[in-house]
Design a protein around this motif. Structure first.
Motif, PDB file in Angstrom:
ATOM      1  N   THR A 352       0.850  -1.187   0.000  1.00 14.67           N
ATOM      2  CA  THR A 352       0.000   0.000   0.000  1.00 14.67           C
ATOM      3  C   THR A 352       0.886   1.237   0.000  1.00 14.67           C
ATOM      4  OG1 THR A 352      -1.730  -1.182   1.186  1.00 14.67           O
ATOM      5  CG2 THR A 352      -1.830   1.220   1.214  1.00 14.67           C
ATOM      6  N   VAL A 353       0.687   2.087  -1.007  1.00 14.89           N
ATOM      7  CA  VAL A 353       1.600   3.217  -1.229  1.00 14.89           C
ATOM      8  C   VAL A 353       0.803   4.517  -1.301  1.00 14.89           C
ATOM      9  CG1 VAL A 353       3.288   4.213  -2.819  1.00 14.89           C
ATOM     10  CG2 VAL A 353       3.237   1.736  -2.446  1.00 14.89           C
ATOM     11  N   ASP A 354       1.336   5.561  -0.679  1.00 15.78           N
ATOM     12  CA  ASP A 354       0.764   6.911  -0.759  1.00 15.78           C
ATOM     13  C   ASP A 354       1.461   7.640  -1.901  1.00 15.78           C
ATOM     14  OD1 ASP A 354       0.188   9.674  -0.425  1.00 15.78           O
ATOM     15  OD2 ASP A 354      -0.336   9.287   1.670  1.00 15.78           O
ATOM     16  N   VAL A 355       0.718   7.890  -2.974  1.00 14.55           N
ATOM     17  CA  VAL A 355       1.298   8.506  -4.171  1.00 14.55           C
ATOM     18  C   VAL A 355       1.860   9.882  -3.855  1.00 14.55           C
ATOM     19  CG1 VAL A 355       0.801   9.342  -6.503  1.00 14.55           C
ATOM     20  CG2 VAL A 355      -0.222   7.203  -5.693  1.00 14.55           C
ATOM     21  N   ARG A 356       1.150  10.641  -3.017  1.00 16.17           N
ATOM     22  CA  ARG A 356       1.613  11.993  -2.682  1.00 16.17           C
ATOM     23  C   ARG A 356       2.975  11.929  -1.999  1.00 16.17           C
ATOM     24  NH1 ARG A 356      -2.190  13.040   0.183  1.00 16.17           N
ATOM     25  NH2 ARG A 356      -3.578  14.359  -1.051  1.00 16.17           N
ATOM     26  N   ASP A 357       3.163  10.966  -1.086  1.00 18.65           N
ATOM     27  CA  ASP A 357       4.443  10.834  -0.391  1.00 18.65           C
ATOM     28  C   ASP A 357       5.555  10.444  -1.356  1.00 18.65           C
ATOM     29  OD1 ASP A 357       3.234  11.500   1.940  1.00 18.65           O
ATOM     30  OD2 ASP A 357       3.180   9.460   2.771  1.00 18.65           O
ATOM     31  N   VAL A 358       5.240   9.538  -2.291  1.00 15.15           N
ATOM     32  CA  VAL A 358       6.250   9.116  -3.269  1.00 15.15           C
ATOM     33  C   VAL A 358       6.752  10.321  -4.057  1.00 15.15           C
ATOM     34  CG1 VAL A 358       6.651   7.780  -5.375  1.00 15.15           C
ATOM     35  CG2 VAL A 358       5.403   6.758  -3.468  1.00 15.15           C
ATOM     36  N   VAL A 359       5.826  11.145  -4.549  1.00 14.85           N
ATOM     37  CA  VAL A 359       6.216  12.303  -5.366  1.00 14.85           C
ATOM     38  C   VAL A 359       6.980  13.320  -4.529  1.00 14.85           C
ATOM     39  CG1 VAL A 359       5.350  14.218  -6.777  1.00 14.85           C
ATOM     40  CG2 VAL A 359       4.318  11.943  -6.978  1.00 14.85           C
ATOM     41  N   THR A 363      11.171  14.713  -5.018  1.00 18.54           N
ATOM     42  CA  THR A 363      11.222  16.066  -5.590  1.00 18.54           C
ATOM     43  C   THR A 363      12.643  16.458  -5.980  1.00 18.54           C
ATOM     44  OG1 THR A 363       9.307  16.736  -4.295  1.00 18.54           O
ATOM     45  CG2 THR A 363      10.673  18.496  -5.199  1.00 18.54           C
ATOM     46  N   TYR A 364      13.578  16.232  -5.071  1.00 20.32           N
ATOM     47  CA  TYR A 364      14.975  16.602  -5.364  1.00 20.32           C
ATOM     48  C   TYR A 364      15.504  15.784  -6.536  1.00 20.32           C
ATOM     49  CZ  TYR A 364      20.008  17.132  -4.922  1.00 20.32           C
ATOM     50  OH  TYR A 364      21.331  17.372  -5.201  1.00 20.32           O
ATOM     51  N   LEU A 365      15.184  14.490  -6.541  1.00 23.24           N
ATOM     52  CA  LEU A 365      15.631  13.625  -7.639  1.00 23.24           C
ATOM     53  C   LEU A 365      15.069  14.108  -8.978  1.00 23.24           C
ATOM     54  CD1 LEU A 365      16.944  11.025  -8.745  1.00 23.24           C
ATOM     55  CD2 LEU A 365      14.833   9.813  -8.139  1.00 23.24           C
ATOM     56  N   LEU A 366      13.800  14.501  -8.979  1.00 23.87           N
ATOM     57  CA  LEU A 366      13.177  14.991 -10.214  1.00 23.87           C
ATOM     58  C   LEU A 366      13.864  16.255 -10.702  1.00 23.87           C
ATOM     59  CD1 LEU A 366       9.371  14.445  -9.453  1.00 23.87           C
ATOM     60  CD2 LEU A 366      10.644  13.453 -11.357  1.00 23.87           C
ATOM     61  N   GLN A 367      14.052  17.231  -9.794  1.00 18.86           N
ATOM     62  CA  GLN A 367      14.617  18.510 -10.212  1.00 18.86           C
ATOM     63  C   GLN A 367      16.041  18.351 -10.711  1.00 18.86           C
ATOM     64  OE1 GLN A 367      12.424  21.478 -10.020  1.00 18.86           O
ATOM     65  NE2 GLN A 367      13.903  21.645 -11.682  1.00 18.86           N
ATOM     66  N   SER A 368      16.823  17.501 -10.034  1.00 17.17           N
ATOM     67  CA  SER A 368      18.209  17.312 -10.471  1.00 17.17           C
ATOM     68  C   SER A 368      18.282  16.531 -11.775  1.00 17.17           C
ATOM     69  CB  SER A 368      18.999  16.580  -9.376  1.00 17.17           C
ATOM     70  OG  SER A 368      18.440  15.298  -9.132  1.00 17.17           O
ATOM     71  N   SER A 369      17.321  15.634 -12.002  1.00 18.19           N
ATOM     72  CA  SER A 369      17.331  14.834 -13.226  1.00 18.19           C
ATOM     73  C   SER A 369      16.822  15.622 -14.423  1.00 18.19           C
ATOM     74  CB  SER A 369      16.468  13.579 -13.045  1.00 18.19           C
ATOM     75  OG  SER A 369      16.952  12.775 -11.995  1.00 18.19           O
ATOM     76  N   LEU A 370      15.871  16.529 -14.203  1.00 13.12           N
ATOM     77  CA  LEU A 370      15.241  17.243 -15.315  1.00 13.12           C
ATOM     78  C   LEU A 370      16.007  18.492 -15.724  1.00 13.12           C
ATOM     79  CD1 LEU A 370      11.485  16.908 -14.247  1.00 13.12           C
ATOM     80  CD2 LEU A 370      12.818  15.425 -15.752  1.00 13.12           C
ATOM     81  N   GLY A 371      16.796  19.063 -14.835  1.00 11.65           N
ATOM     82  CA  GLY A 371      17.599  20.224 -15.198  1.00 11.65           C
ATOM     83  C   GLY A 371      16.925  21.535 -14.881  1.00 11.65           C
ATOM     84  N   PRO A 372      17.680  22.635 -14.980  1.00 14.43           N
ATOM     85  CA  PRO A 372      17.182  23.954 -14.553  1.00 14.43           C
ATOM     86  C   PRO A 372      16.141  24.562 -15.487  1.00 14.43           C
ATOM     87  CG  PRO A 372      19.382  24.142 -15.499  1.00 14.43           C
ATOM     88  CD  PRO A 372      19.090  22.679 -15.406  1.00 14.43           C
ATOM     89  N   THR A 373      16.042  24.092 -16.737  1.00 16.50           N
ATOM     90  CA  THR A 373      15.097  24.710 -17.680  1.00 16.50           C
ATOM     91  C   THR A 373      13.682  24.151 -17.536  1.00 16.50           C
ATOM     92  OG1 THR A 373      15.592  23.082 -19.408  1.00 16.50           O
ATOM     93  CG2 THR A 373      16.938  25.095 -19.358  1.00 16.50           C
ATOM     94  N   VAL A 374      13.516  23.131 -16.707  1.00 15.45           N
ATOM     95  CA  VAL A 374      12.203  22.505 -16.542  1.00 15.45           C
ATOM     96  C   VAL A 374      11.653  22.835 -15.160  1.00 15.45           C
ATOM     97  CG1 VAL A 374      10.926  20.330 -16.444  1.00 15.45           C
ATOM     98  CG2 VAL A 374      12.763  20.623 -18.117  1.00 15.45           C
ATOM     99  N   ARG A 375      10.436  23.343 -15.144  1.00 15.01           N
ATOM    100  CA  ARG A 375       9.760  23.649 -13.884  1.00 15.01           C
ATOM    101  C   ARG A 375       8.821  22.490 -13.541  1.00 15.01           C
ATOM    102  NH1 ARG A 375       5.708  28.810 -12.883  1.00 15.01           N
ATOM    103  NH2 ARG A 375       5.169  28.322 -10.712  1.00 15.01           N
ATOM    104  N   VAL A 376       8.899  21.992 -12.303  1.00 13.18           N
ATOM    105  CA  VAL A 376       8.066  20.874 -11.862  1.00 13.18           C
ATOM    106  C   VAL A 376       6.975  21.398 -10.940  1.00 13.18           C
ATOM    107  CG1 VAL A 376       8.003  18.659 -10.671  1.00 13.18           C
ATOM    108  CG2 VAL A 376       9.993  19.270 -12.057  1.00 13.18           C
ATOM    109  N   ILE A 417       2.775  17.119 -12.262  1.00 18.99           N
ATOM    110  CA  ILE A 417       2.460  15.780 -11.769  1.00 18.99           C
ATOM    111  C   ILE A 417       1.259  15.905 -10.848  1.00 18.99           C
ATOM    112  CG2 ILE A 417       3.303  13.768 -10.518  1.00 18.99           C
ATOM    113  CD1 ILE A 417       6.152  14.680 -11.208  1.00 18.99           C
ATOM    114  N   GLY A 418       0.201  15.191 -11.171  1.00 20.69           N
ATOM    115  CA  GLY A 418      -1.015  15.271 -10.370  1.00 20.69           C
ATOM    116  C   GLY A 418      -1.665  13.917 -10.239  1.00 20.69           C
ATOM    117  N   ALA A 419      -2.769  13.876  -9.511  1.00 18.88           N
ATOM    118  CA  ALA A 419      -3.491  12.618  -9.326  1.00 18.88           C
ATOM    119  C   ALA A 419      -4.954  12.907  -9.038  1.00 18.88           C
ATOM    120  CB  ALA A 419      -2.876  11.803  -8.187  1.00 18.88           C
ATOM    121  N   THR A 420      -5.823  12.049  -9.544  1.00 17.17           N
ATOM    122  CA  THR A 420      -7.250  12.103  -9.259  1.00 17.17           C
ATOM    123  C   THR A 420      -7.742  10.684  -9.028  1.00 17.17           C
ATOM    124  OG1 THR A 420      -7.776  11.972 -11.621  1.00 17.17           O
ATOM    125  CG2 THR A 420      -7.659  14.181 -10.642  1.00 17.17           C
TER     126      THR A 420
END
Length: 641
Positions: A352-359, A363-376, A417-420
């Motif tokens: 059982t996983v909380d998607v909000r917690d995973v994202v 956050t740091y991994l996403l920003q460092s992987s995507l680079g400075p030109t991409v806003r998350v 990144i969102g969820a419904t």
């Protein structure tokens, strides 16, 4: 004597005329006096009516009429009209001597002397029974055909003039096209065509082809009275006059919208089946390759680790080269995990996983992987149900989708990144699902690229810039978790990836940060360990790693050999077995050992998780390729169980 009389009679004009009248057999020609009494009788009259001359002369001609006509005074009225108007002409039923009826065409002419006094009547009768029967049959046939055409409701059947104006209209035409006869007769048939077809001259072209070749057959969209469209099969036949000139056209239209939709649905289903079969075949191939590749990586990685610790001296260049090679094996292992994810054969630890917690935690991994030109950006509702998933694989899937979005935005942009939460998603089992969406503002995909986006090894990133396994990995993980992945894209607008995962039952959420790490020092406890693997490279590597950890190792190339060793060696504490082996799988071997020697701990080491439900239940697993540290941790967990 008769011959002599005829010869004498023929010498006068009156005699010749009488011979002519007597010779006629297709017409009844006879004379009446002013009161309607018969005064002469020819051979045609005898043939039609059946009376001999001696039987009928002196009788009134009214006996040839039916009882109804006589009661109505028709015989006398016929004579009166002939006398007053100079001629009487009529058709009706007449009666023969034997009582049978025939349909007669009758002409009565008055005969007058030189002073104009009426002296009698000339009556000519022709038997038209056969013609009348033929006409009646023709009328009946025409009426039946009219009723047939009018009664047809599945086809629009109607006539057109040479210029294309509607001249008849059946019930089928009214049902299919919506016009009543009084609304459409006299109107041009081009109004049934779409505006595009009218501008292109399709109605005129259809009539021209039908007039030239006799027939034209078409399929296309047509328009009803209410403006709605239907897909029609149309046949137009040219109709010609007896002289060969064009009279008009017969037009038959059938609404085949349902048939067309059914055919398209069948074609789409057939295409989906072919695609599914192709993907299944590639999945089997990919899973097999990944299994063999994992074994090779296992041998390489383990040997490098052992070599790294046994090198004399501390040459930085050598150390760097070995580190680089080990990193290469780890990248290869990550690639095989993607391949297995696509094939839906990787090992998932569903929890059982909380998607909000995973994202949030990535956050740091996403920003460092995507680079400075991409806003998350993130967009989550205040309350969101937890899902059933493998937390690490879910994190990898979101990262893959985000990196794909970044690559579609060469000059930068925004990834959201969102969820419904949604219920009863089409294509999935009934129930509630969380839809995790990753939206970019990139270049988007055309329809052809979108259709192929989830094919394995398909990429638009260029040679060396992508494996083509990112989306297939996410797709495989989603399906193995009981969900699915869908893509929506538009050129110049961007792409939305939607990852559906089933809502978990109401149990506490599993921690996202990863597995508990337990390290057993190889010198704390020495064990007698049996390794079972049919790949000699893997067997040698595993044995070397275990021996360096201080354990006593027995090696078997198959399950049958392993059983022999277990019967001979009574002090074996632990068995580490591969899953896919000839004759007997690792899980089957484990079942045999559990029944005979329940005290022996067992670890299933495999990089290929094609296990049936309930198979290897409760067995600790070790994913290939594994490091010496991971091997030690797995042994510690297995022994403590």
């Amino acid at each position: 004597m008769e011959h002599t009389e005829r010869l004498e009679a023929s010498k006068s004009s009156e005699g010749r005329f009488r011979m002519l009248v007597d010779a006629v057999t297709d017409y009844a020609i006879y004379m009446l006096d002013p009161d309607g009494t018969i005064t002469s009788w020819n051979a045609g009259a005898k043939r039609f009516k059946g009376y001999e001359e001696s039987e009928i002369i002196g009788e009134n001609f009214s006996r040839f009429y039916t009882d109804e006509d006589r009661k109505a005074g028709l015989p006398q009225r016929a004579l009166d009209i002939a006398a007053s108007e100079g001629k009487y002409e009529n058709e009706g039923w007449r009666v023969r001597k034997d009582g049978t009826k025939f349909w007669a065409y009758t002409v009565i002419d008055p005969i007058r002397d030189g002073a104009g006094t009426l002296i009698g009547f000339a009556k000519i009768t022709r038997d038209l029974t056969e013609r009348r029967q033929a006409e009646a049959a023709l009328r009946q046939s025409q009426e039946q055909f009219r009723l047939l055409v009018q009664g047809v409701t599945d086809y629009a059947i109607f006539m057109l003039s040479r210029d294309g104006f509607v001249s008849s209209w059946n019930l089928g035409a009214q049902r299919i096209k919506g016009y009543a006869p009084e609304e459409i007769i006299g109107q041009h048939f081009s109004r049934f065509y779409t505006e595009e077809d009218q501008k292109a001259g399709r109605p005129r072209e259809a009539l021209a082809v039908a007039a030239r070749t006799g027939r034209v057959e078409r399929e296309g969209w047509r328009v009803r009275k209410d403006g709605t469209k239907f897909f029609a099969h149309v046949v137009i036949d040219a109709i010609y006059n007896p002289d060969g000139s064009l009279f008009g056209f017969a037009k038959i239209t059938r609404d085949i919208t349902e048939r067309r939709n059914a055919a398209r649905a069948l074609e789409e289903a057939r295409e989906a089946l072919l695609q599914s079969q192709k993907m299944e075949a590639i999945g089997h191939l990919t899973g097999g390759i990944a299994h063999d590749f994992n074994n090779l990586l296992m041998a390489i990685q383990g040997s490098l680790e052992l070599l790294q610790r046994r090198l004399p001296g501390n040459d930085p260049k050598v150390v760097r080269l070995i580190d680089n090679a080990i990193q290469g094996t780890r990248r290869g292992a990550a690639l095989t995990q993607r391949m297995l994810a696509f094939a839906r054969r990787q090992e998932l630890e569903l929890a059982t996983v909380d998607v909000r917690d995973v994202v949030q935690q990535m956050t740091y991994l996403l920003q460092s992987s995507l680079g400075p030109t991409v806003r998350v950006e993130t967009s989550f509702p205040p309350e969101l149900s937890k899902v059933t998933a493998d937390a690490n694989q879910l994190e990898l899937a979101i990262l893959n989708l985000a990196i794909n979005g970044r690559d579609a935005m060469p000059t930068g942009g925004t990834i959201t990144i969102g969820a419904t939460e949604r219920a009863d998603v089409p294509g999935l089992k009934a129930g509630n699902y969380v839809c995790i969406s990753v939206t970019d503002t990139g270049t988007g995909m055309n329809e052809e690229t979108l259709q192929r986006a989830m094919e394995p090894f398909f990429t638009t990133k260029g040679v060396g810039k992508g494996t083509g396994l990112g989306l297939p990995m996410v797709h495989g993980m989603a399906e193995q978790s009981g969900g699915k992945l869908t893509l929506k894209s538009q050129l110049g607008v961007g792409t939305v990836a939607e990852l559906y995962l089933p809502v978990a039952p109401g149990v506490p959420a599993a921690p996202v940060q990863g597995k508990e790490t337990v390290v057993l020092s190889p010198f704390n406890k020495k064990l007698a360990i049996l390794t079972v693997d049919d790949d000699p490279l893997v067997a040698l590597n595993t044995s070397a790693l275990l021996e360096e950890l201080g354990h006593t190792v027995y090696s078997a190339p198959s399950a049958l050999h392993a059983l022999d060793i277990l019967r001979q060696e009574k002090k074996i504490d632990l068995m580490i077995t591969d899953q896919l082996m000839p004759d007997m799988t690792g899980s089957e071997l484990a079942s045999r050992i559990r029944a005979e020697k329940p005290h022996i701990a067992i670890i299933l080491a495999t990089g290929y998780a094609e296990l049936a439900p309930g198979e290897a239940e409760g067995l600790p697993r070790l994913t290939k390729p594994f490091s010496q540290r991971e091997l030690a941790e797995a042994i510690a967990r297995a022994v403590r169980r």
